[in-house]
Design an enzyme around this catalytic site. Structure first.
Site, mmCIF file in Angstrom:
data_model
loop_
_atom_site.group_PDB
_atom_site.id
_atom_site.type_symbol
_atom_site.label_atom_id
_atom_site.label_comp_id
_atom_site.label_asym_id
_atom_site.label_seq_id
_atom_site.Cartn_x
_atom_site.Cartn_y
_atom_site.Cartn_z
ATOM 1 N N ASP A 11 4.284 1.456 -5.864
ATOM 2 C CA ASP A 11 3.138 2.167 -6.429
ATOM 3 C C ASP A 11 3.620 2.899 -7.677
ATOM 4 O O ASP A 11 4.837 3.013 -7.911
ATOM 5 C CB ASP A 11 2.606 3.175 -5.391
ATOM 6 C CG ASP A 11 1.443 4.007 -5.913
ATOM 7 O OD1 ASP A 11 0.562 3.446 -6.591
ATOM 8 O OD2 ASP A 11 1.411 5.226 -5.658
ATOM 9 N N SER A 12 2.684 3.448 -8.436
ATOM 10 C CA SER A 12 3.042 4.262 -9.597
ATOM 11 C C SER A 12 3.850 5.490 -9.186
ATOM 12 O O SER A 12 4.474 6.114 -10.023
ATOM 13 C CB SER A 12 1.765 4.753 -10.276
ATOM 14 O OG SER A 12 1.056 5.595 -9.386
ATOM 15 N N TYR A 43 -0.187 5.883 -13.608
ATOM 16 C CA TYR A 43 -0.520 4.628 -14.298
ATOM 17 C C TYR A 43 -1.983 4.657 -14.774
ATOM 18 O O TYR A 43 -2.336 3.983 -15.737
ATOM 19 C CB TYR A 43 -0.384 3.439 -13.345
ATOM 20 C CG TYR A 43 1.024 2.950 -13.038
ATOM 21 C CD1 TYR A 43 2.159 3.521 -13.626
ATOM 22 C CD2 TYR A 43 1.217 1.890 -12.139
ATOM 23 C CE1 TYR A 43 3.433 3.049 -13.320
ATOM 24 C CE2 TYR A 43 2.485 1.410 -11.847
ATOM 25 C CZ TYR A 43 3.589 1.984 -12.426
ATOM 26 O OH TYR A 43 4.835 1.508 -12.126
ATOM 27 N N GLY A 44 -2.803 5.411 -14.053
ATOM 28 C CA GLY A 44 -4.256 5.304 -14.234
ATOM 29 C C GLY A 44 -4.796 5.806 -15.549
ATOM 30 O O GLY A 44 -5.975 5.628 -15.843
ATOM 31 N N CYS A 74 -1.142 -0.149 -4.924
ATOM 32 C CA CYS A 74 -1.714 0.582 -6.059
ATOM 33 C C CYS A 74 -2.903 -0.214 -6.579
ATOM 34 O O CYS A 74 -2.736 -1.361 -7.022
ATOM 35 C CB CYS A 74 -0.636 0.708 -7.136
ATOM 36 S SG CYS A 74 -1.182 1.506 -8.649
ATOM 37 N N ASN A 75 -4.074 0.371 -6.498
ATOM 38 C CA ASN A 75 -5.276 -0.312 -6.995
ATOM 39 C C ASN A 75 -5.198 -0.536 -8.504
ATOM 40 O O ASN A 75 -5.671 -1.544 -9.018
ATOM 41 C CB ASN A 75 -6.516 0.536 -6.687
ATOM 42 C CG ASN A 75 -6.751 0.698 -5.206
ATOM 43 O OD1 ASN A 75 -7.563 0.001 -4.621
ATOM 44 N ND2 ASN A 75 -6.033 1.615 -4.576
ATOM 45 N N THR A 76 -4.591 0.431 -9.198
ATOM 46 C CA THR A 76 -4.533 0.346 -10.659
ATOM 47 C C THR A 76 -3.656 -0.824 -11.097
ATOM 48 O O THR A 76 -4.051 -1.647 -11.929
ATOM 49 C CB THR A 76 -3.962 1.669 -11.233
ATOM 50 O OG1 THR A 76 -4.675 2.762 -10.670
ATOM 51 C CG2 THR A 76 -4.074 1.706 -12.734
ATOM 52 N N CYS A 187 -7.899 4.635 -4.615
ATOM 53 C CA CYS A 187 -6.572 4.906 -5.182
ATOM 54 C C CYS A 187 -5.735 5.374 -4.012
ATOM 55 O O CYS A 187 -6.187 6.223 -3.213
ATOM 56 C CB CYS A 187 -6.679 5.994 -6.249
ATOM 57 S SG CYS A 187 -5.074 6.674 -6.753
ATOM 58 N N HIS A 189 -3.272 7.267 -3.737
ATOM 59 C CA HIS A 189 -2.964 8.706 -3.703
ATOM 60 C C HIS A 189 -4.077 9.506 -3.007
ATOM 61 O O HIS A 189 -3.817 10.566 -2.457
ATOM 62 C CB HIS A 189 -2.813 9.259 -5.126
ATOM 63 C CG HIS A 189 -1.517 8.931 -5.804
ATOM 64 N ND1 HIS A 189 -1.220 7.687 -6.296
ATOM 65 C CD2 HIS A 189 -0.437 9.714 -6.083
ATOM 66 C CE1 HIS A 189 -0.019 7.712 -6.862
ATOM 67 N NE2 HIS A 189 0.477 8.927 -6.745
HETATM 68 N N1 DGL Z 1 -1.955 5.055 -6.592
HETATM 69 C C1 DGL Z 1 -2.513 4.338 -7.648
HETATM 70 C C2 DGL Z 1 -3.774 3.576 -7.298
HETATM 71 O O1 DGL Z 1 -3.965 3.209 -6.167
HETATM 72 C C3 DGL Z 1 -2.446 4.827 -9.068
HETATM 73 C C4 DGL Z 1 -2.386 6.284 -9.379
HETATM 74 C C5 DGL Z 1 -1.959 6.519 -10.824
HETATM 75 O O2 DGL Z 1 -0.769 6.364 -11.080
HETATM 76 O O3 DGL Z 1 -2.806 6.832 -11.664
HETATM 77 O O4 DGL Z 1 -4.563 3.278 -8.154
#
Ligand code: DGL
Length: 261
Positions: A11-12, A43-44, A74-76, A187, A189
């Site tokens: 993940d990020s 990452y987002g 990580c969805n992003t 997300c 997180h």
């Molecule tokens: N945990 C990540 C997600 O599921 C990205 C969070 C991030 O780094 O902005 O999208």
């Protein structure tokens, strides 16, 4: 590479630990190798090219470790480059997307009102537009970026309830939650905020995340490939992070335990 090879999960930063907890619960014999890219989080709010480059670097490192599958927790990152990773690596790549489909289906055919929370980049990418296109004719969907929630997790302020509640109010007060059927935590997180979000919501409103679905999808893919680890010995969760500060591994272990309880 045998069935005892590790599964690479990344993940990020620390959000993917919530997915790791679900995978470990479902597949307790598997060796899990977690990589959090906290030095480059979030990452987002970054350009997609930068996110894709980080994902390829992490994927290359996992291949050097001999992983038998990779989970993009990580969805992003999934929205930006799951296809590229599938082309590049000869192992199953499991991605994640906001759980909009189960959120819409839980109405049993009735139109649903759903808030999808995610990072700005997830909501901007074509992958999310395509997902919306499948459901928006029948259901009412609100896309809500919540970048500050990622920062709260990464900076270790999850227990600062005043900050967490103020941030949740900032994002959710614009909706009449009594008229909503579900909130998608799109997300990884955000899963750490589940209880706090639930405390702001009316009882019938469902909080949907993709963690258990991702764990089941991984199990099914490994099972089809005859690659499940059948050992009786408990698998370990190895955690690494691009942030070299001493607190990060201990904090990661703490978050993993939080998700188990
Ligand atoms: N945990 C990540 C997600 O599921 C990205 C969070 C991030 O780094 O902005 O999208």
């Amino acid at each position: 590479m045998g069935s005892g090879a590790p599964i690479g999960i990344f993940d990020s930063g620390l959000g993917g630990l919530s997915v790791t907890a679900s995978i470990h619960a479902l597949l307790p014999s598997e060796e899990l190798s977690y990589f959090g890219d906290s030095a480059n989080a979030p990452y987002g709010t970054k350009p997609p090219e930068m996110v894709a480059q980080r994902c390829m670097d992490i994927g290359d490192a996992f291949m050097d470790q001999g992983v038998k599958a990779m989970v993009i927790a990580c969805n992003t990152a999934t929205s930006v480059c799951v296809e590229e990773m599938r082309r590049r690596y000869p192992v199953p790549i499991i991605g994640m997307e906001p759980a909009l489909k189960p959120a819409c289906q839980r109405g049993g055919g009735l139109p649903q009102r759903v808030i999808v929370t995610a990072t700005p980049l997830t909501l901007k990418e074509d992958r999310f537009s395509r997902l919306m296109d499948r459901f928006k004719a029948t259901h009412t969907i609100f896309a809500q970026p919540c970048p500050d929630l990622v920062r709260i997790v990464e900076s270790g302020h999850l227990d600062d309830h005043d900050l967490v509640d103020a941030t949740l109010h900032k994002y959710l007060d614009r909706y009449d939650l009594d008229t909503m059927d579900s909130i998608v935590l799109g997300c990884t997180h955000f899963v750490f905020f589940k209880e706090r979000i639930a405390s702001l919501c009316p009882p019938g409103l469902a909080l949907m995340d993709g963690n258990e679905g991702t764990a089941r999808h991984l199990r099914d893919l490994l099972s089809e490939a005859g690659r499940l680890n059948e050992s009786e010995a408990p698998g370990r969760v190895h955690i690494a992070n691009s942030d070299s500060s001493p607190r990060i591994i201990e904090y990661s272990r703490h978050l993993l335990e939080t998700c188990k309880s």
